[in-house]
Design an enzyme around this catalytic site. Structure first.
Site, PDB file in Angstrom:
ATOM      1  N   SER A 111       0.581  -6.677  -2.100  1.00 19.59           N
ATOM      2  CA  SER A 111      -0.445  -5.767  -2.100  1.00 19.59           C
ATOM      3  C   SER A 111      -1.668  -5.600  -1.297  1.00 19.59           C
ATOM      4  CB  SER A 111      -0.780  -5.889  -3.759  1.00 19.59           C
ATOM      5  OG  SER A 111      -1.481  -4.545  -4.053  1.00 19.59           O
ATOM      6  N   HIS A 112      -2.718  -5.912  -1.852  1.00 19.01           N
ATOM      7  CA  HIS A 112      -4.123  -6.088  -1.301  1.00 19.01           C
ATOM      8  C   HIS A 112      -4.159  -7.286  -0.500  1.00 19.01           C
ATOM      9  CE1 HIS A 112      -4.932  -7.531  -5.099  1.00 19.01           C
ATOM     10  NE2 HIS A 112      -5.787  -8.182  -4.818  1.00 19.01           N
ATOM     11  N   ASP A 275      -4.168   0.209   0.039  1.00 19.53           N
ATOM     12  CA  ASP A 275      -4.024  -0.960   0.246  1.00 19.53           C
ATOM     13  C   ASP A 275      -2.506  -1.213   0.859  1.00 19.53           C
ATOM     14  OD1 ASP A 275      -2.303  -0.580  -1.923  1.00 19.53           O
ATOM     15  OD2 ASP A 275      -2.664  -2.515  -3.110  1.00 19.53           O
ATOM     16  N   ASP A 277       0.393  -2.063  -0.103  1.00 20.67           N
ATOM     17  CA  ASP A 277       1.574  -1.539  -0.794  1.00 20.67           C
ATOM     18  C   ASP A 277       1.531  -0.030  -1.414  1.00 20.67           C
ATOM     19  OD1 ASP A 277       0.202  -2.364  -2.848  1.00 20.67           O
ATOM     20  OD2 ASP A 277       1.618  -2.760  -4.191  1.00 20.67           O
ATOM     21  N   ASP A 279      -0.495   1.212  -3.656  1.00 16.95           N
ATOM     22  CA  ASP A 279      -0.878   1.788  -4.995  1.00 16.95           C
ATOM     23  C   ASP A 279      -2.269   1.999  -5.114  1.00 16.95           C
ATOM     24  OD1 ASP A 279      -1.171  -0.831  -4.906  1.00 16.95           O
ATOM     25  OD2 ASP A 279       0.207  -1.122  -6.638  1.00 16.95           O
ATOM     26  N   ARG A 280      -2.987   1.522  -4.128  1.00 19.37           N
ATOM     27  CA  ARG A 280      -4.695   1.654  -4.466  1.00 19.37           C
ATOM     28  C   ARG A 280      -5.149   2.573  -3.624  1.00 19.37           C
ATOM     29  NH1 ARG A 280      -7.520  -4.214  -5.192  1.00 19.37           N
ATOM     30  NH2 ARG A 280      -6.148  -5.019  -6.662  1.00 19.37           N
ATOM     31  N   LYS A 374       0.343   2.668 -10.280  1.00 22.43           N
ATOM     32  CA  LYS A 374      -0.753   3.299  -9.470  1.00 22.43           C
ATOM     33  C   LYS A 374      -0.319   3.941  -8.302  1.00 22.43           C
ATOM     34  CE  LYS A 374      -3.287  -0.764  -8.128  1.00 22.43           C
ATOM     35  NZ  LYS A 374      -2.425  -2.093  -8.832  1.00 22.43           N
TER      36      LYS A 374
HETATM   37  C1  VG1 Z   1      -6.256  -7.287  -9.709  1.00 20.83           C
HETATM   38  C2  VG1 Z   1      -6.954  -6.087 -10.168  1.00 20.83           C
HETATM   39  C3  VG1 Z   1      -5.962  -5.275 -11.214  1.00 20.83           C
HETATM   40  C4  VG1 Z   1      -4.836  -4.722 -10.444  1.00 20.83           C
HETATM   41  C5  VG1 Z   1      -4.176  -5.896  -9.757  1.00 20.83           C
HETATM   42  C6  VG1 Z   1      -2.997  -5.437  -8.871  1.00 20.83           C
HETATM   43  O1  VG1 Z   1      -5.922  -7.975 -10.579  1.00 20.83           O
HETATM   44  O2  VG1 Z   1      -8.117  -6.353 -10.721  1.00 20.83           O
HETATM   45  O3  VG1 Z   1      -6.805  -4.321 -11.739  1.00 20.83           O
HETATM   46  O4  VG1 Z   1      -3.832  -4.264 -11.584  1.00 20.83           O
HETATM   47  O5  VG1 Z   1      -5.161  -6.729  -8.925  1.00 20.83           O
HETATM   48  O6  VG1 Z   1      -3.258  -4.842  -7.833  1.00 20.83           O
HETATM   49  P1  VG1 Z   1      -6.615  -9.418 -10.773  1.00 20.83           P
HETATM   50  O7  VG1 Z   1      -5.920 -10.195 -11.859  1.00 20.83           O
HETATM   51  O8  VG1 Z   1      -6.912 -10.181  -9.392  1.00 20.83           O
HETATM   52  O9  VG1 Z   1      -8.081  -9.023 -11.453  1.00 20.83           O
HETATM   53  V1  VG1 Z   1      -2.250  -4.535  -6.629  1.00 20.83           V
HETATM   54  O10 VG1 Z   1      -2.870  -3.402  -5.767  1.00 20.83           O
HETATM   55  O11 VG1 Z   1      -2.733  -6.014  -6.074  1.00 20.83           O
HETATM   56  O12 VG1 Z   1      -0.673  -4.579  -7.121  1.00 20.83           O
HETATM   57 CO    CO Z   2      -1.483  -2.596  -4.505  1.00 15.58          CO
END
Ligand code: VG1
Ligand code: CO
Length: 541
Positions: A111-112, A275, A277, A279-280, A374
């Site tokens: 993801s990010h 981001d 993948d 979704d953000r 998302k």
């Molecule tokens: C983070 C965010 C959370 C989000 C998750 C996955 O998690 O705070 O809101 O759902 O990333 O997003 P954490 O546990 O690091 O706070 V993504 O776009 O990385 O799938």
């Molecule tokens: Co993501």
């Protein structure tokens, strides 16, 4: 040779969103194989099943896809639908699972988090509803990783994933599909593309930053080809294995090029980033940054402007640390508002049960019941729809929202890569003292209540504990502390700050200044900087 003896590997515990580790960890022999076999085992086997497979194009994604295809074949799967080049954005994967009535899907992404041989990789399993596996499933996967003794993998040559069409590994069909078209078609059913085309035709300018990650091809197809945005409106549009060195986290810190462009005198009307993948989303206007919690509230208030939502909203849901801005909209609309733990998997039951139409998180995540993830580009299209229908600028939409509902000042402070023991001790000490905090004053602020968030799913009764420490101050200000479940290095401590200003005065303050007293109270109480030796947060959003 289909059966390969193996040994359990410690630490294969999925976090907030799948299993994320350093890429080199995933590349060690057996690591990916163990986790994938454990996933198949935990879901009752792969025999006769159909899966969707794809990822964000990061380093090791293609190799991982080949491994998973061979394992799916050896485990008896009937069909795997895979995005061309092993590409699928997370929301597009969710859509394909639903559209094709697949039994589940595997998404290859961290993801990010940055990508590359020295950065991060990840694997996430989604269930038949298209959403991230709920905790019962991720716990079963983790348990299976601890008991594993062998994995199954077909001994065949790599499959050609570059060309579309059906191929085979033994009896299993590998169906390589265009990653973009089905998703873009879905967007056309939700939004008024004719109105959006007119908007761009009239000279509306946008800068969509895909950060060299997966949304590039989707954004080019949707904004430039189908909606007629000027060529070049999508920047960093080519997915690269290392994201070209960018950190594909759409926030003001990491999407700084876009921030600079949007704060410049010649800024376009609209800016957005996604981001790794897809979704953000981050939403910007000329000279204007939209905080994700505000974006969620604005969308809730205006969503019926888009044809797919003309019938109104059934309800909304937000993660607990997300600001209460959307709650005030829900109240005005007379619809339910649910508060869930962090992570999209907790919205799945509410969406499936038809209790909510819109969900969101403070971490730049917004989405609706069109998929079970998302969806960054969905949020961009929703904002464009609001701008097209109202004829207003991003700044005007925001200002009018605050006048109507009041403004919820909000910020998240991240302290990254802390020693795990230090971060855990801070939270343990705070937790131990929670009971005695109500009524106490710290740094001039009186604490109204303090607790640790736990959630009982209203649909299936599943209980999730330890979901964040909450401090409520008199006057409705709030601080939340929790540890990240997506990092791969040390511990990341997240501090979420919030304060409500009903207006009409005090709606135009600087968020950091407006929230400074709460941050000071937390520092006095928890000593994040004092105990870690840090000068301040690494990332402020
Ligand atoms: C983070 C965010 C959370 C989000 C998750 C996955 O998690 O705070 O809101 O759902 O990333 O997003 P954490 O546990 O690091 O706070 V993504 O776009 O990385 O799938
Ligand atoms: Co993501």
């Amino acid at each position: 040779m289909m059966r390969h003896p193996t040994q359990a590997i410690a630490g294969q515990k999925p976090g907030t969103s799948g299993l994320r580790k350093k890429t080199r960890v995933f590349m060690t022999p057996g690591y990916l194989e163990n986790f994938v076999q454990a996933t198949f085992d935990a879901i009752g086997g792969a025999e006769g099943k159909t899966f969707v497979l794809g990822g964000d194009g990061r380093y090791f994604g293609l190799e991982a896809a080949q491994v998973i295809l061979k394992m799916a074949a050896a485990n008896g799967a009937a069909r795997v639908i895979v995005g061309q080049g092993a590409w699928l954005s997370t929301p597009a994967a969710s859509h394909l699972i639903r559209l094709r009535r697949a039994d589940g899907g595997l998404i290859l992404s961290a993801s990010h988090n940055p990508g590359g041989p020295d950065e991060d990789f990840g694997v996430k399993y989604n269930t038949a509803n298209g959403g991230p596996a709920p905790e019962v499933v991720t716990e079963a996967i983790f348990a299976a990783t601890l008991e594993i003794t062998e994995y199954r993998k077909a001994d065949t040559a790599d499959i050609d994933l570059a060309s579309l069409g059906e191929k085979r590994i033994g009896a299993m069909v590998v169906e390589v599909v265009d990653p973009v078209s089905a998703y873009a078609d879905l967007m056309e059913t939700l939004f008024d593309f004719k109105a959006l085309r007119s908007l761009f035709h009239a000279g509306f300018s946008a800068r969509i930053d895909s950060m060299n990650a997966i949304t590039g091809p989707y954004a080019v197809e949707i904004f430039e080809h189908r909606l007629g945005a000027a060529p070049g409106s999508v920047v960093h549009a080519r997915p690269l294995p290392d994201f070209g060195g960018m950190h594909p986290d759409p926030n003001p810190t990491w999407a700084h090029e876009l921030m600079a462009a949007m704060m410049a005198p010649d800024a376009p009307d609209f800016g957005a980033a996604s981001d790794g993948d897809g979704d953000r989303n981050m939403i910007l206007g000329r000279g204007t940054y939209v905080s994700p919690s505000d974006s969620l509230a604005v969308i809730a208030a205006q969503m019926q402007l888009a044809p797919g939502y003309a019938g109104g909203l059934k309800g909304v849901a937000r993660s607990m640390p997300t600001s209460a801005a959307v709650d005030r909209v829900a109240e005005a609309l007379g619809i339910a508002c649910y508060e869930t733990p962090t992570g999209w998997k907790f919205f799945g039951n509410l969406l499936d049960a038809g209790r909510v139409t819109l969900c969101g998180e403070e971490s730049f995540g917004t989405g609706s019941d069109h998929v079970r993830e998302k969806d960054g580009l969905w949020a961009v299209l929703m904002w464009l729809s609001i701008l097209a229908a109202t004829g207003k600028s991003v700044a005007e939409v925001l200002a009018e929202h605050w006048v109507r509902f009041g403004r919820t000042y909000y910020s998240r402070h991240d302290y990254e890569a802390m020693p795990i023991a230090t971060a855990e001790a801070m939270l343990a000490d705070l937790r131990a003292g929670l009971g005695a905090l109500a009524g106490r004053s710290v740094a001039g602020l009186r604490i109204f209540s303090a607790d640790e968030f736990a959630y009982t799913d209203p649909v299936d009764g599943a209980v999730s504990e330890g979901q964040g420490l909450r401090l409520l101050f008199e006057g409705g200000a709030r601080a939340v502390l929790r540890l990240s479940g997506t990092g791969t290095e040390g511990a990341t401590l997240r501090l979420y700050l919030e304060r409500y200003a009903p207006g009409p005065d005090g709606l135009a303050d600087d968020p950091q200044a407006a929230l400074a007293p709460i941050a000071q109270a937390v520092e006095a109480l928890v000593g994040i900087c004092r105990r870690s030796g840090r000068k301040g947060p690494d990332v402020v959003t």
